[in-house]
Scaffold this motif. Structure first.
Motif, PDB file in Angstrom:
ATOM      1  N   ASN A   1      -5.393   5.742 -37.555  1.00  0.00           N
ATOM      2  CA  ASN A   1      -4.487   4.904 -36.762  1.00  0.00           C
ATOM      3  C   ASN A   1      -3.095   5.525 -36.675  1.00  0.00           C
ATOM      4  O   ASN A   1      -2.450   5.488 -35.622  1.00  0.00           O
ATOM      5  CB  ASN A   1      -4.376   3.505 -37.376  1.00  0.00           C
ATOM      6  N   VAL A   2      -2.636   6.074 -37.796  1.00  0.00           N
ATOM      7  CA  VAL A   2      -1.312   6.708 -37.822  1.00  0.00           C
ATOM      8  C   VAL A   2      -1.272   7.872 -36.828  1.00  0.00           C
ATOM      9  O   VAL A   2      -0.346   8.004 -36.019  1.00  0.00           O
ATOM     10  CB  VAL A   2      -0.973   7.204 -39.243  1.00  0.00           C
ATOM     11  N   VAL A   3      -2.308   8.713 -36.865  1.00  0.00           N
ATOM     12  CA  VAL A   3      -2.395   9.870 -35.972  1.00  0.00           C
ATOM     13  C   VAL A   3      -2.457   9.413 -34.512  1.00  0.00           C
ATOM     14  O   VAL A   3      -1.784   9.978 -33.631  1.00  0.00           O
ATOM     15  CB  VAL A   3      -3.627  10.737 -36.324  1.00  0.00           C
TER      16      VAL A   3
ATOM     17  N   LYS B   1       3.832  -4.794 -32.984  1.00  0.00           N
ATOM     18  CA  LYS B   1       3.364  -3.889 -31.929  1.00  0.00           C
ATOM     19  C   LYS B   1       3.435  -2.441 -32.421  1.00  0.00           C
ATOM     20  O   LYS B   1       4.429  -1.744 -32.185  1.00  0.00           O
ATOM     21  CB  LYS B   1       4.209  -4.062 -30.662  1.00  0.00           C
ATOM     22  N   PRO B   2       2.401  -1.977 -33.118  1.00  0.00           N
ATOM     23  CA  PRO B   2       2.472  -0.676 -33.786  1.00  0.00           C
ATOM     24  C   PRO B   2       2.703   0.515 -32.862  1.00  0.00           C
ATOM     25  O   PRO B   2       3.418   1.451 -33.231  1.00  0.00           O
ATOM     26  CB  PRO B   2       1.128  -0.565 -34.511  1.00  0.00           C
ATOM     27  N   PHE B   3       2.137   0.494 -31.656  1.00  0.00           N
ATOM     28  CA  PHE B   3       2.354   1.625 -30.754  1.00  0.00           C
ATOM     29  C   PHE B   3       3.815   1.674 -30.292  1.00  0.00           C
ATOM     30  O   PHE B   3       4.391   2.755 -30.141  1.00  0.00           O
ATOM     31  CB  PHE B   3       1.401   1.559 -29.557  1.00  0.00           C
TER      32      PHE B   3
ATOM     33  N   LYS C   1      -1.031  16.170 -33.852  1.00  0.00           N
ATOM     34  CA  LYS C   1      -1.596  15.889 -35.173  1.00  0.00           C
ATOM     35  C   LYS C   1      -1.063  16.815 -36.253  1.00  0.00           C
ATOM     36  O   LYS C   1      -0.839  16.400 -37.398  1.00  0.00           O
ATOM     37  CB  LYS C   1      -3.127  15.991 -35.087  1.00  0.00           C
ATOM     38  N   GLU C   2      -0.837  18.101 -35.901  1.00  0.00           N
ATOM     39  CA  GLU C   2      -0.397  19.065 -36.908  1.00  0.00           C
ATOM     40  C   GLU C   2       1.024  18.819 -37.402  1.00  0.00           C
ATOM     41  O   GLU C   2       1.457  19.412 -38.395  1.00  0.00           O
ATOM     42  CB  GLU C   2      -0.519  20.495 -36.369  1.00  0.00           C
TER      43      GLU C   2
ATOM     44  N   THR D   1      -3.300  -1.970 -40.953  1.00  0.00           N
ATOM     45  CA  THR D   1      -3.886  -0.897 -40.137  1.00  0.00           C
ATOM     46  C   THR D   1      -3.010   0.357 -40.157  1.00  0.00           C
ATOM     47  O   THR D   1      -3.480   1.450 -39.850  1.00  0.00           O
ATOM     48  CB  THR D   1      -4.102  -1.349 -38.680  1.00  0.00           C
ATOM     49  N   TRP D   2      -1.738   0.211 -40.545  1.00  0.00           N
ATOM     50  CA  TRP D   2      -0.857   1.370 -40.700  1.00  0.00           C
ATOM     51  C   TRP D   2      -1.243   2.218 -41.912  1.00  0.00           C
ATOM     52  O   TRP D   2      -0.754   3.342 -42.071  1.00  0.00           O
ATOM     53  CB  TRP D   2       0.597   0.929 -40.835  1.00  0.00           C
TER      54      TRP D   2
END
Length: 277
Positions: free
Chosen positions: A184-186, A124-126, A196-197, A178-179
């Motif tokens: 996807n990481v952002v 579960k990446p999120f 993002k910054e 997908t990582w």
């Protein structure tokens, strides 16, 4: 920290299969080099997530950090604690746990959260991103190492070849690869509240060093590495074991950069993620 047996991470069986310590032995030098770049100081509170038998957790502790390692695999937790005891590292403790749910760990407990080819495999990446952010203090850092899909170097190709021989994954499965996709990481860390910054992305290299020819490293993956073991078991059912073995031997021989035929040195490209809280 023990995962709830009723909500078990499906990857537990995969990583408890075989003996990943046999593969991790080829990853020690690069693990130490990577840790050297993290600016670890004495007394720093570090969480090493998906730590295996301590490839990065041990060098973190050797540099004076207070390290908690977490891994889904019971045999790797035991191996890591065994290494810590053998090396006299009382500042390294490893527990079983799930990167998707770091129950028992407090908000802002760590100065640095590290996960090198570990948390990327959690289902579960999120949830993984949210938990890593939660336990990192304001001003602290998260550093991930993630393999990149379709990259031409060793690990992405190893997993790609293996997947061609195994049955399709269950519905809803999110590939760990997908990582390795920057967007996807952002998105995942963005959903956890990180702008993002504050996310730095760079390609880096991790080298597998093995004191034997590439064919013997292939044999080690076949015997000890869960995904490769599964691929060979599936290939055996269709009479394609030899085909898979040939593909992997060609891959490892092609990627080997060692000067001697009796040694293996294979660089693999990965995405290095640095999040500043």
């Amino acid at each position: 920290m023990n995962p709830n047996p009723n909500q078990a991470n499906p990857n537990q069986a995969l990583w408890e299969k075989g003996d990943f310590t046999q593969i991790a032995a080829s990853m020690r030098e690069s693990g130490d080099a990577l840790v050297q770049s993290l600016g670890i100081t004495k007394g720093m509170r570090v969480l090493d997530l998906g730590c295996g038998d301590g490839t990065t957790a041990v060098p973190e502790a050797r540099r004076g950090a207070d390290v908690l390692g977490v891994d889904i695999s019971r045999n790797l937790v035991e191996a890591a604690n065994g290494r810590a005891k053998e090396l006299g590292l009382s500042n390294l403790v490893v527990r079983q746990g799930d990167a998707c749910n770091l129950q028992g760990l407090e908000v802002g407990q760590f100065d640095l959260v590290v996960s090198i080819f570990g948390a990327m495999f959690a289902p579960k990446p999120f949830d993984v991103a949210k938990e890593m952010v939660r336990v990192t203090r304001s001003g602290g850092r998260i550093v991930m190492g993630n393999w990149i899909p379709n990259d031409p170097t060793l690990v992405a190709q190893l997993l790609k070849i293996s997947s061609a021989y195994t049955p399709p994954p269950p519905e809803g499965f999110i590939s760990p690869m997908t990582w390795g996709v920057e967007a996807n990481v952002v998105e995942r860390f963005g959903a956890a509240g990180v702008p993002k910054e504050r996310i730095a992305l760079a390609r880096d290299t991790y080298t597998f060093e093995y004191p034997a020819p590439p064919s013997e490293l292939v044999a080690a993956f076949r015997k000890y590495y869960g995904p490769t073991m599964n691929a060979f078991e599936a290939a055996a059912k269709t009479g394609r074991e030899g085909e898979l073995d040939k593909e992997l031997n060609e891959l490892f021989a092609r990627e080997n950069r060692a000067a001697s035929k009796d040694k293996t040195s294979i660089p693999a490209t990965f995405l290095r993620v640095t999040v500043t809280r």
